[in-house]
Scaffold this active site. Structure first.
Site, PDB file in Angstrom:
ATOM      1  N   LYS A 101      43.980  -4.675  27.538  1.00  0.00           N
ATOM      2  CA  LYS A 101      43.699  -3.565  27.483  1.00  0.00           C
ATOM      3  C   LYS A 101      42.356  -3.146  27.426  1.00  0.00           C
ATOM      4  O   LYS A 101      41.443  -3.759  26.337  1.00  0.00           O
ATOM      5  CB  LYS A 101      44.534  -2.900  26.246  1.00  0.00           C
TER       6      LYS A 101
HETATM    7  C1  E4P Z   1      49.337   2.759  23.478  1.00  0.00           C
HETATM    8  O1  E4P Z   1      49.047   2.209  24.666  1.00  0.00           O
HETATM    9  C2  E4P Z   1      48.601   3.510  22.979  1.00  0.00           C
HETATM   10  O2  E4P Z   1      47.634   3.055  22.250  1.00  0.00           O
HETATM   11  C3  E4P Z   1      49.492   4.457  22.074  1.00  0.00           C
HETATM   12  O3  E4P Z   1      50.363   5.016  22.394  1.00  0.00           O
HETATM   13  C4  E4P Z   1      48.427   5.765  21.358  1.00  0.00           C
HETATM   14  O4  E4P Z   1      49.235   6.502  20.574  1.00  0.00           O
HETATM   15  P1  E4P Z   1      48.920   7.520  19.399  1.00  0.00           P
HETATM   16  O5  E4P Z   1      47.957   8.803  20.001  1.00  0.00           O
HETATM   17  O6  E4P Z   1      49.968   7.985  18.797  1.00  0.00           O
HETATM   18  O7  E4P Z   1      47.938   6.688  18.490  1.00  0.00           O
END
Ligand code: E4P
Length: 235
Positions: A101
């Site tokens: 990522k």
């Molecule tokens: C997933 O890949 C993201 O990092 C995550 O869904 C972010 O979620 P949040 O906005 O609740 O932190």
């Protein structure tokens, strides 16, 4: 398509066989519980979720990869592409199902292209606009992660972004999968399915809410009462 319900028009061009459910957590017990139900097609983590788990990133990521067959996103934490690439290679060495990522910056996109050329899957995260999603697809991303909840938080409808990315990717047959992230409600999941997003990554507590309907509970209660009156047993 469903204007009277206030839902967005959507005619997915490339019909998929499946809508994938990823779980957005680094908690092993939560992943295992949902995995046993057949609801886990992959996992996403981020530095905040690693902090919340209290675990070492390399150890917990390996455990998740051993548990789940599908892609497991593990996020780089450097800001410069050289270091991101090195981190990405180290994360990718954990298991074959790692998706590295990277953030939606120029360094992140350079990392995306390099690691994609190396044969790794890359998930480009922190996407908040259609143009950013276009750039990620051009860089060869396997997944784009638009954050719908964080857009809703600032009074911009996150689901509009998903519909626009779906249209743009379908216009050109980009193969990058739309991974809807920052999901806060069950309606985000419904609307993602209507739009034709490829993947939703969902906090376990929200995924569990998908099953709730008061008429199911009421109906079951009625059947159980009547069954008891029959005095019969199946087993
Ligand atoms: C997933 O890949 C993201 O990092 C995550 O869904 C972010 O979620 P949040 O906005 O609740 O932190």
């Amino acid at each position: 398509m469903f204007p009277k319900n206030g839902l967005r028009e959507s005619i997915p061009v490339n019909r998929k066989n499946d809508m994938k459910f990823f779980v957005d957590t680094a908690e092993i017990s939560e992943i295992a519980e949902l995995n046993d139900l057949g609801m886990v097609d992959g996992v996403t983590t981020n530095p905040s979720l690693i902090l919340k788990s209290g675990r070492n990133i390399l150890e917990v990521t390996k455990e998740i990869c051993d548990l789940v067959e599908g892609p497991v996103s593990a996020e780089v934490v450097s800001l410069k592409s050289d270091e991101m690439i090195a981190e990405g290679r180290k994360l990718a060495a954990i298991a074959e199902n790692i998706a590295v990522k990277v953030p939606l910056t120029w360094d992140g996109l350079k990392t995306c292209k390099t690691l994609t050329d190396d044969g790794f899957k890359v998930n480009v995260t922190l996407c908040f606009s259609t143009n950013q999603a276009l750039l990620a697809a051009k860089a060869g991303a396997a997944f784009i992660s638009p954050f719908v909840g964080r857009l809703d938080d600032i009074n911009i409808d996150g689901m509009d972004l998903i519909a626009e990315i779906r249209q743009i990717y379908d216009n050109y047959a980009f193969e990058t999968e739309i991974l809807v992230a920052s999901i806060r409600t069950v309606n985000h999941i419904t609307q993602s399915a209507i739009i034709g997003a490829d993947v939703v990554t969902v906090p376990p507590a929200i995924l569990k809410k998908l099953i709730h309907h008061p008429l199911t509970d009421k109906g079951l209660e009625g059947f159980m009462k009547d069954w008891a009156k029959t005095g019969q047993k199946i087993l």
